[in-house]
Design a protein around this motif. Structure first.
Motif, PDB file in Angstrom:
ATOM      1  N   GLU A  97       0.848  -0.746   0.002  1.00  0.00           N
ATOM      2  CA  GLU A  97      -0.250   0.151  -0.136  1.00  0.00           C
ATOM      3  C   GLU A  97       0.859   1.519  -0.310  1.00  0.00           C
ATOM      4  N   THR A 100       2.294   1.943  -3.332  1.00  0.00           N
ATOM      5  CA  THR A 100       1.438   2.403  -4.085  1.00  0.00           C
ATOM      6  C   THR A 100       0.954   3.417  -4.421  1.00  0.00           C
ATOM      7  N   SER A 104       2.021   7.025  -6.751  1.00  0.00           N
ATOM      8  CA  SER A 104       0.625   8.541  -6.387  1.00  0.00           C
ATOM      9  C   SER A 104       1.164   9.911  -6.639  1.00  0.00           C
TER      10      SER A 104
END
Length: 370
Positions: A97, A100, A104
């Motif tokens: 997580e 990711t 982003s």
């Protein structure tokens, strides 16, 4: 779980965010917001409609900019906590997580960094965009309409307000030309890298033999003029024609001569507007477009003079992007070499990558020339 050390990436993000915040000058943004909020609270604000819209639009934009930067700063700060938590608990899901989110955040920071590169004299202005069909007959007219849709869809994706001022439809399909405004600060600086000739290669849907056709459309981007720009226009040097507005298929046809065409006789510049029902409103809009075109003409003359003094040609080539739909699929910017393999997504308004690459390319050239 394998050890992951994101310290260099996090350090780079912190450095970039610091640079962005310094360039944007958050203290000045806060002060401007406070001043605009005071103006917006005035009981007589809406006595002057144009000024009221300008105040509220600017206030909304600055509030959005501040929220965007502060939210991104919070995400950058949270990343370190996420990686620490993943390491302390040896948790693969939390690590995935965090990775990711890191990707982003890096992308969002890069996008915001591009905004800080818009430092030209008129970059903060709203934009007037003119699209015209060039060589290629009916395919060029169809391509011009596709480009217009592309830019309007791009603006829609970002919730940028737009207004179509004039559209001249071609006889068989597409448009001869169109002018629309993008009413958001920095629209000119952002879209100015789109100026130039766009080239389309495809199997023509208008050729009954199914042959491949190359067609061209031109994009012109102008900054919206302000009172302080002082572009003198002598009313005696204008020819003003009024006519009945029309649309495709007989729709949108006015019953009065409300459309306005203005010709600036000394330069031959012609502008028209048929968006409003009132002839007076159309004339005012057309005059605004004429002001922008004459301002841009003056800027181009000044730039040409500087280029001649430096012994250089224009820094901008004419043909700037190719859209290839056959025999293969590709859209490529001829200046930046940025390309994608999904032309339909681009024509649906997904052009941020091209715009960001163009802004960075322009900044590099300006820096190299200094």
């Amino acid at each position: 779980m394998a050890a992951v050390d994101p310290s260099e990436e996090l350090k780079s993000l912190e450095t970039t965010m610091g640079s962005i915040e310094a360039v944007l000058d958050l203290d000045k943004i806060r002060a401007d917001i406070a001043s605009l909020e005071e103006e917006a609270a005035a009981p007589n604000l809406w006595d002057d409609l144009a000024n009221a819209q300008k105040v509220t639009s600017r206030l909304s934009f600055l509030q959005g900019e501040l929220r965007k930067v502060l939210h991104l700063r919070g995400r950058v700060g949270d990343l370190a906590v996420m990686f620490e938590l993943a390491a302390d608990e040896n948790d693969a899901d939390t690590l995935a997580e965090a990775l990711t989110e890191l990707t982003s955040v890096q992308k969002t920071v890069e996008e915001l960094e591009v905004r800080t590169l818009l430092s030209g004299e008129y970059d903060a202005r709203e934009a007037l965009v003119n699209i015209r069909a060039e060589a290629g007959g009916v395919d060029a007219a169809d391509f011009a309409e596709q480009l217009m849709r592309m830019y309007l869809r791009w603006a829609e994706r970002h919730n940028y307000p737009t207004e179509v001022l004039d559209t001249s439809y071609a006889e068989e399909a597409g448009i001869k030309s169109a002018t629309f405004s993008v009413k958001i600060p920095y629209a000119y600086g952002t879209l100015s890298v789109e100026q130039g000739t766009h080239r389309l290669v495809r199997i023509s849907p208008f050729d009954n033999q199914g042959r491949r056709q190359t067609s061209f459309a031109g994009v012109e981007v102008l900054p919206v003029v302000e009172v302080s720009d002082h572009v003198e226009i002598d009313e005696t040097e204008l020819r003003i024609d009024v006519y009945r507005a029309s649309g495709p298929g007989g729709q949108g046809v006015n019953t009065t001569d409300s459309a306005v065409r203005i010709t600036h006789l000394p330069t031959g510049v012609v502008v028209s507007c048929q968006n409003e029902r009132s002839q007076i409103q159309n004339k005012a809009s057309a005059m605004n477009v004429l002001q922008a075109k004459l301002l841009e003409r003056r800027r181009q003359e000044e730039r040409a003079l500087m280029d001649s003094l430096k012994g250089e040609g224009s820094s901008w080539g004419n043909q700037m992007r190719s859209y290839v739909l056959a025999p293969y699929q590709m859209v490529k910017d001829l200046r930046t070499e940025y390309e994608v393999g999904n032309p339909q997504a681009v024509l649906d308004g997904d052009i941020d990558g091209f715009i960001e690459a163009g802004i960075r390319w322009r900044k590099q050239r300006e820096t190299a020339a200094e």
